[in-house]
Design a protein around this motif. Structure first.
Motif, short mmCIF file in Angstrom:
data_model
loop_
_atom_site.label_atom_id
_atom_site.label_comp_id
_atom_site.label_asym_id
_atom_site.label_seq_id
_atom_site.Cartn_x
_atom_site.Cartn_y
_atom_site.Cartn_z
N PHE A 319 16.63 -13.79 1.83
CA PHE A 319 15.27 -13.29 1.69
C PHE A 319 14.73 -13.70 0.33
CE2 PHE A 319 17.27 -10.54 4.76
CZ PHE A 319 16.31 -10.42 5.77
N ILE A 320 13.45 -14.00 0.28
CA ILE A 320 12.79 -14.40 -0.96
C ILE A 320 11.48 -13.60 -1.08
CG2 ILE A 320 13.77 -16.72 -0.94
CD1 ILE A 320 11.07 -17.72 0.13
N PRO A 321 10.93 -13.45 -2.31
CA PRO A 321 9.63 -12.78 -2.46
C PRO A 321 8.52 -13.58 -1.76
CG PRO A 321 10.80 -12.90 -4.55
CD PRO A 321 11.55 -13.77 -3.61
N ASP A 322 7.59 -12.87 -1.19
CA ASP A 322 6.48 -13.50 -0.49
C ASP A 322 5.58 -14.20 -1.50
OD1 ASP A 322 4.44 -14.31 1.13
OD2 ASP A 322 3.91 -12.30 1.87
N PRO A 323 5.50 -15.55 -1.46
CA PRO A 323 4.68 -16.25 -2.47
C PRO A 323 3.20 -16.00 -2.32
CG PRO A 323 5.47 -17.78 -0.79
CD PRO A 323 6.14 -16.47 -0.51
N ASN A 324 2.77 -15.55 -1.14
CA ASN A 324 1.34 -15.31 -0.91
C ASN A 324 0.91 -13.89 -1.24
OD1 ASN A 324 1.03 -17.97 0.07
ND2 ASN A 324 1.74 -17.32 2.10
N ALA A 325 1.85 -13.02 -1.58
CA ALA A 325 1.51 -11.63 -1.87
C ALA A 325 0.86 -11.50 -3.23
CB ALA A 325 2.77 -10.77 -1.80
N GLU A 326 -0.09 -10.62 -3.33
CA GLU A 326 -0.79 -10.37 -4.59
C GLU A 326 -0.71 -8.89 -4.94
OE1 GLU A 326 -4.75 -11.74 -4.28
OE2 GLU A 326 -4.20 -13.86 -4.03
N LYS A 327 -0.61 -8.61 -6.21
CA LYS A 327 -0.53 -7.22 -6.64
C LYS A 327 -1.86 -6.53 -6.40
CE LYS A 327 -0.50 -6.22 -11.02
NZ LYS A 327 -0.07 -6.05 -12.44
N PRO A 342 6.64 -8.20 -1.81
CA PRO A 342 7.53 -7.91 -0.67
C PRO A 342 8.36 -9.13 -0.31
CG PRO A 342 5.24 -8.18 0.05
CD PRO A 342 5.22 -8.14 -1.45
N ARG A 343 9.53 -8.89 0.22
CA ARG A 343 10.46 -9.96 0.53
C ARG A 343 10.31 -10.36 2.00
NH1 ARG A 343 14.07 -10.32 -3.61
NH2 ARG A 343 15.65 -11.36 -2.35
#
Length: 608
Positions: A319-327, A342-343
């Protein structure tokens, strides 16, 4: 041919019936909702409704047609062990007409509130005393908006000194509870009566067995249904819906718990001895574990034949962090902590990631912990149960019909659905009186419902509103039979049986000489002298087939035969013009100028 014709007629009849149905359906589609309402109002106005009047002795009747709750008392009590907000019996009652299939002048009592307690009651004209007459209780119910969870039953309130209708609530003493009830998917039709223990004086509820019918449709079809309870002095009962018996039995045998208690009961003071052995099987004490029994082997081991798949990434995380997620903009690090994306599953791990390990398989050497085999227990004494003693509360009531008298009828209900309709209550001792009452009230409602019932076509059309795929079913159902019947019954091109008629006519119409006529006469005589072989004639040309068909109907001549005769007559006329002497000789040899015709007829006679 006749069978094919019959099939063709049958097919045409079927097609015509379908065409008529389709025409009717088209006409029915032209009606809109306004016209439907108009028709319903016109039909209702044609019915001359009269408030039912009881014929015979009755203890209670109510039609609500006056529009007033005369004699009915609303409860002011509170329900015990319930939150204060919902403990009050503040549910609203109204007198209204039915929402659908209404009849001018006919009204009923309607439960109007949802998620509230309702309680209303009325005193009988005189108390009902259980003695030597049957009890008949009957009324109507219509769940106009369906029912989620709620009841529509009635209670016949016991004739006690402390009965106060303003204090009517769930614990008020009653003799009989009867009617429909539903919660979730549990559909019930209650018949409960309270039986008094003759020794202790304690009342116990007795429940009749459930009906052997599916009750769901009576709760969901939004029609007015008639509920009837009959209890007879011979301790039998019947429960009817719409005047059809759905449950019957004996008060002594078909209620739970039974009327009469058991003669013996278990001694509550009897205790099981400490040395009582209830073990049916025990381990064999003489058994010894085999020397080769290895308990250290695990149940599963790694598969030594497995190989790590090509493309397996040992150093990649699953699993990796979602590159498209924004704070989020409103994220507060002090209150929410450090934000982390999120992963999601690693897209590089199509085959696998992380440390690879072979799959586990069952260990063929595994035996587990050794235990001795089980054998019969020689000291087994069976399952212990306390001894039986005479039941100190035993009694025998052979006539449970003699219940506590009652003098009021009440509805104490909770419902999550509103607009439950009640009408035409009657309590009497004769079933015929209740039947006449039903005919004047419920019978008129059924008449209106049946008259306003949508046609089959409208029902099919309404079904497609929620299930559009039904159009395909309709098309296949209606079109396939028509296509099949048309394909099988459509007239096929039939090969002409008389293709060589013109050829024969040309041959016959040719001028004939005397020698030719003599030759034909000789051939005809030779044919008459020889027996006819039917099998050979079947293999002959179409011209001979014509003669065989003429054999089946010797008395009638076909059009082709008439044309042949006319052609021969023309040929004879032509021969006369050529040579009078030759024609006379030919006539003498054949007996007439119609020699060929007579020869044909002779062949027919011979064949027959």
């Amino acid at each position: 041919m006749r069978f094919q014709g019959f099939r063709l007629c049958l097919g045409l009849l079927f097609i015509s019936v379908n065409a008529e149905f389709m025409d009717d359906s088209v006409e029915m589609e032209d009606f809109d909702e306004n016209s439907e309402e108009t028709d319903e109002n016109e039909l209702s106005s044609e019915i001359k409704y009269k408030t039912p009047k009881p014929v015979g002795e009755v203890y209670f009747t109510e039609t609500f047609d006056s529009g007033r709750l005369a004699g009915w008392v609303l409860s002011k009590a509170k329900k015990d062990n319930t939150d204060a907000e919902i403990s009050i019996y503040d549910g609203r009652w109204e007198i209204e007409e039915l929402k659908e299939n209404r009849i001018p002048g006919d009204r009923g009592l309607v439960l109007k509130s949802r998620a509230k307690h309702h309680a209303i009651s009325a005193v009988l004209a005189k108390p009902f005393i259980f003695a030597d007459k049957p009890l008949v209780v009957q009324y109507e119910v219509n769940f106009q908006d369906g029912i989620d969870c709620g009841g529509a039953y009635i209670k016949l309130l016991a004739d006690t000194d402390g009965l106060n209708l303003e204090n009517f609530y769930d614990k008020t003493s009653y003799t009989i509870m009867f009617g429909p009830d539903k919660c979730g998917e549990d559909y019930k039709l209650h018949f409960i009566f309270r039986h008094k223990h003759p020794k202790t004086g304690v009342f116990e509820e007795k429940h009749a067995k459930p009906p052997d019918v599916d009750l769901k449709r009576f709760f969901t079809d939004r029609k007015t249904h008639l509920y009837t309870l009959v209890i007879n002095p011979d301790d039998t009962f019947e429960v009817l819906i719409d005047q059809i018996v759905v449950n019957k039995g004996s008060l002594l045998e078909d209620v739970v718990p039974p009327i009469n208690p058991p003669k013996e009961i278990e001694d509550p003071n009897d205790k099981k001895p400490d040395d009582w052995d209830e073990r049916a099987k025990i381990p064999d004490a003489s058994a010894v574990k085999p020397e080769d029994w290895d308990e250290s082997e695990p149940a599963q081991i790694a598969d030594s034949r497995a190989v790590k798949p090509d493309g397996w990434l040992d150093n990649e995380p699953e699993f990796i962090p979602d590159p498209n997620a924004e704070k989020p903009l409103d994220w507060n690090a002090d209150m929410d902590g450090e934000w982390e994306a999120p992963r999601i599953p690693n897209p590089a791990c199509r085959i696998g990631c992380g440390e690879w390990s072979p799959p586990m398989i069952d260990n063929p050497q595994y035996k587990g912990v050794w235990r001795p085999p089980m054998i019969d227990n020689p000291s087994y004494q069976g399952i212990w149960s306390p001894r039986k003693i005479p039941n100190p509360d035993y009694f025998e009531d052979n006539h449970p019909f003699l219940l506590t008298s009652f003098r009021a009828l009440g509805l104490e209900l909770w419902s999550m659905t509103s607009d439950i309709y009640f009408d035409n209550f009657i309590i009497c001792s004769e079933k015929e009186v209740a039947d006449r009452w039903a005919a004047d009230g419920w019978g008129v409602k059924i008449l209106i419902e049946n008259a306003n019932k949508p046609s089959i076509f409208k029902q099919l059309m309404s079904a497609t509103e929620q299930r559009p795929w039904l159009w395909f079913i309709y098309l296949v159902t209606a079109g396939l039979p028509i296509a099949l019947i048309t394909s099988f019954c459509w007239p096929r091109k039939v090969k002409k049986k008389y293709e060589d008629v013109d050829f024969k006519k040309l041959d016959i119409c040719k001028p004939q000489t005397k020698g030719a006529l003599e030759q034909e006469v000789k051939e005809e005589k030779a044919a008459l002298e020889q027996p006819v072989d039917l099998e050979e004639e079947k293999k002959q040309s179409d011209g001979e087939i014509v003669e065989k068909e003429e054999e089946g109907e010797p008395e009638e001549k076909s059009e082709e035969e008439i044309e042949i005769i006319e052609g021969q007559e023309e040929g004879n006329k032509a021969n006369k013009s050529g040579s009078e002497d030759e024609m006379k000789e030919a006539d003498e040899s054949t007996g007439s100028g119609d020699g060929p015709i007579k020869s044909i007829r002779k062949r027919k006679v011979r064949k027959e």
